[in-house]
Design a protein around this motif. Sequence first.
Motif, mmCIF file in Angstrom:
data_model
loop_
_atom_site.group_PDB
_atom_site.id
_atom_site.type_symbol
_atom_site.label_atom_id
_atom_site.label_comp_id
_atom_site.label_asym_id
_atom_site.label_seq_id
_atom_site.Cartn_x
_atom_site.Cartn_y
_atom_site.Cartn_z
ATOM 1 N N TYR A 73 0.843 -1.195 0.000
ATOM 2 C CA TYR A 73 0.000 0.000 0.000
ATOM 3 C C TYR A 73 0.873 1.237 0.000
ATOM 4 C CZ TYR A 73 0.511 -0.473 5.181
ATOM 5 O OH TYR A 73 0.985 -0.637 6.456
ATOM 6 N N GLY A 75 0.415 5.798 0.802
ATOM 7 C CA GLY A 75 -0.361 6.601 1.738
ATOM 8 C C GLY A 75 0.199 7.986 1.968
ATOM 9 N N HIS A 177 -7.538 -5.719 5.554
ATOM 10 C CA HIS A 177 -6.494 -4.725 5.788
ATOM 11 C C HIS A 177 -6.388 -3.757 4.616
ATOM 12 C CE1 HIS A 177 -5.380 -7.441 9.076
ATOM 13 N NE2 HIS A 177 -4.805 -6.376 9.605
ATOM 14 N N ARG A 179 -6.914 -0.363 2.786
ATOM 15 C CA ARG A 179 -6.903 1.002 3.321
ATOM 16 C C ARG A 179 -7.102 1.996 2.190
ATOM 17 N NH1 ARG A 179 -2.551 -0.082 7.385
ATOM 18 N NH2 ARG A 179 -2.422 -2.344 7.410
ATOM 19 N N THR A 182 -4.194 1.686 0.206
ATOM 20 C CA THR A 182 -4.124 0.576 -0.750
ATOM 21 C C THR A 182 -4.675 1.044 -2.095
ATOM 22 O OG1 THR A 182 -4.702 -0.819 1.146
ATOM 23 C CG2 THR A 182 -4.513 -1.905 -0.994
ATOM 24 N N GLN A 228 -17.139 5.881 7.453
ATOM 25 C CA GLN A 228 -16.109 6.660 8.156
ATOM 26 C C GLN A 228 -16.755 7.738 9.016
ATOM 27 O OE1 GLN A 228 -12.956 6.414 8.769
ATOM 28 N NE2 GLN A 228 -12.711 4.585 7.491
ATOM 29 N N THR A 247 -3.512 8.273 5.522
ATOM 30 C CA THR A 247 -4.455 7.543 4.664
ATOM 31 C C THR A 247 -4.184 6.038 4.680
ATOM 32 O OG1 THR A 247 -3.097 7.924 2.698
ATOM 33 C CG2 THR A 247 -4.891 9.493 3.107
ATOM 34 N N ASP A 248 -2.975 5.654 5.034
ATOM 35 C CA ASP A 248 -2.672 4.213 5.134
ATOM 36 C C ASP A 248 -3.218 3.632 6.435
ATOM 37 O OD1 ASP A 248 -0.508 5.987 6.039
ATOM 38 O OD2 ASP A 248 0.383 4.159 6.806
ATOM 39 N N ASN A 249 -3.707 4.486 7.322
ATOM 40 C CA ASN A 249 -4.289 3.991 8.567
ATOM 41 C C ASN A 249 -5.803 4.198 8.586
ATOM 42 O OD1 ASN A 249 -1.785 3.209 9.521
ATOM 43 N ND2 ASN A 249 -1.383 5.192 10.475
ATOM 44 N N MET A 250 -6.397 4.379 7.423
ATOM 45 C CA MET A 250 -7.855 4.488 7.338
ATOM 46 C C MET A 250 -8.369 3.292 6.536
ATOM 47 S SD MET A 250 -10.354 7.472 5.861
ATOM 48 C CE MET A 250 -10.489 8.526 7.291
ATOM 49 N N SER A 251 -9.086 2.444 7.241
ATOM 50 C CA SER A 251 -9.537 1.197 6.633
ATOM 51 C C SER A 251 -10.741 1.436 5.723
ATOM 52 C CB SER A 251 -9.911 0.219 7.741
ATOM 53 O OG SER A 251 -10.715 -0.807 7.205
ATOM 54 N N ASP A 258 -4.891 0.564 13.433
ATOM 55 C CA ASP A 258 -3.591 1.133 13.790
ATOM 56 C C ASP A 258 -3.654 1.910 15.104
ATOM 57 O OD1 ASP A 258 -0.995 2.193 13.914
ATOM 58 O OD2 ASP A 258 -0.798 1.891 11.766
#
Length: 487
Positions: A73, A75, A177, A179, A182, A228, A247-251, A258
């Motif tokens: 991914y 981010g 997982h 995100r 991703t 969200q 943004t890599d920690n928003m599923s 995270d």
Amino acid sequence: MPFQPDLTYSKLDPRLSASCAPTEVLDPQWIAFNDELAEQLQLPADYRATAAGLQTFSGNQVPAWAQPTALAYAGHQFANYVPQLGDGRAVLLTEVIANNGQRYDIQLKGSGRTPYSRGGDGRSPLGPVLREYLVSEAMHHLGVPTTRALAAVATGEMVQRENALPGAILTRVAASHLRVGTAQYVLAFKQRDLLQQFADYVISRHYPQCADADDRYLALLDAVIDNQAALIAKWMSLGFIHGVMNTDNMSLSGETIDYGPCAFMEAYDPATVFSFIDRRGRYAYQNQPAIGSWNLARFAETLLPLIANGDDTDGAIAKATAAVENFESVYERYYWQQMTAKLGLTPDTANAKRLTQDYLDLMQQQQVDFTLAFRFLGDADSNRLGELFEHSEAWQAWHQRWTQVVKAEYASIDDAKTKLNRTNPAYIPRNHLVEAAIKEAIQDGSLALFNQLNQVLQMPFVEQDGSLELLQPATAEQAVPRTFCGT
Ligand code: AMP
Ligand code: MG
């Protein structure tokens, strides 16, 4: 019902993941195992808190049902785009279908280097593993969509950070997982087919109701935005501060993911920040909805080529922009639902929003604990609540107004109080307690406080004899106002 491992994501385009075994560790020892979750996943008995389980959840053995894979991914980290992140210290063991029919990822975190490790060692210190275990499980029991913790093991090895720290591995369970990061990673290939394959996968896995929509990708965007908005409203209603909303920690599934520098606010102050690295307060409590919207704009960008349908770029931009702009009103609706419910009311009750906002202002002026200010509303008498506000005149006036509204809304005050005590938790994982549990584990090798917290936080709405001190905010000496990512 049988255990049903079934990998699907790693069968998509090979550029999206890399097969990668965990690295063995020296001397694995159990820290915690989550039987309730194992039951839900229908994990075979031999892989639970057993020797084979320890081998599996330390990464020392890869069972036949697992095909470890690291996911790629990208981010935006603190608004800066990083084209290549990925599972640098995690591997997906498998996906499983749980007894509720839902698909879940089972992932080892801290399990050694992967093709996406960049400079990192692929490991995790014990502290962040204990924090994630405690807080993610607490969030689940508080009714917040979240990844969960299936297991924690100590590796028997040290990891080098500023100091040498004992190492550990968390087994994380997630709806997936995938995100926002991703989607950004997939977009960067600039191949419509690949993007479509990915978006269709997200739809089939998380938003099947969008499959038949006129514009399924716009429907996907709306659905992610809605999830969200609901999630962040829940966070706000509990005083939860994620701390690193990159943004890599928003599923994409709408789960909290995270738990690096996260913490719960105590005295109500919208500007509260815990994370040591968040020097400008980008991810402060009050900024979370705006950051959510910013991240969703990044997600919307990834869908533009699909919404555009190849030709109408301007039309796609207009639709996606409208969807993202809608976040604010969707969020506001969820937020007021959550917040007025904390007073036993609904947003439609006369003066409910005013009453809520006045209460928050009072908390801020008098630096009163957010969690207890709501919890003690459910007490039979107002002794504990009055003490929090030092029986100030302003509080008395507010309390009278609130009592009148509640009397008008409910058959009896007792009815309202029963409901309040199911809405407002007594226990949250207070940062000083989480830190004390971590300190005890590292310095004394004791898991006593970790276990006690874990136990109590399984029933956060019930005040438990013997654990009443865990209700209280930190004293000045106990306070731990900063958190560290600890990666
Ligand atoms: P996080 O701050 O946990 O969201 O992680 C951001 C990125 O850094 C992700 O790609 C992680 O996989 C990676 N990362 C964090 N810690 C390590 C580590 N110790 N070794 C390798 N990669 C890491
Ligand atoms: Mg992360």
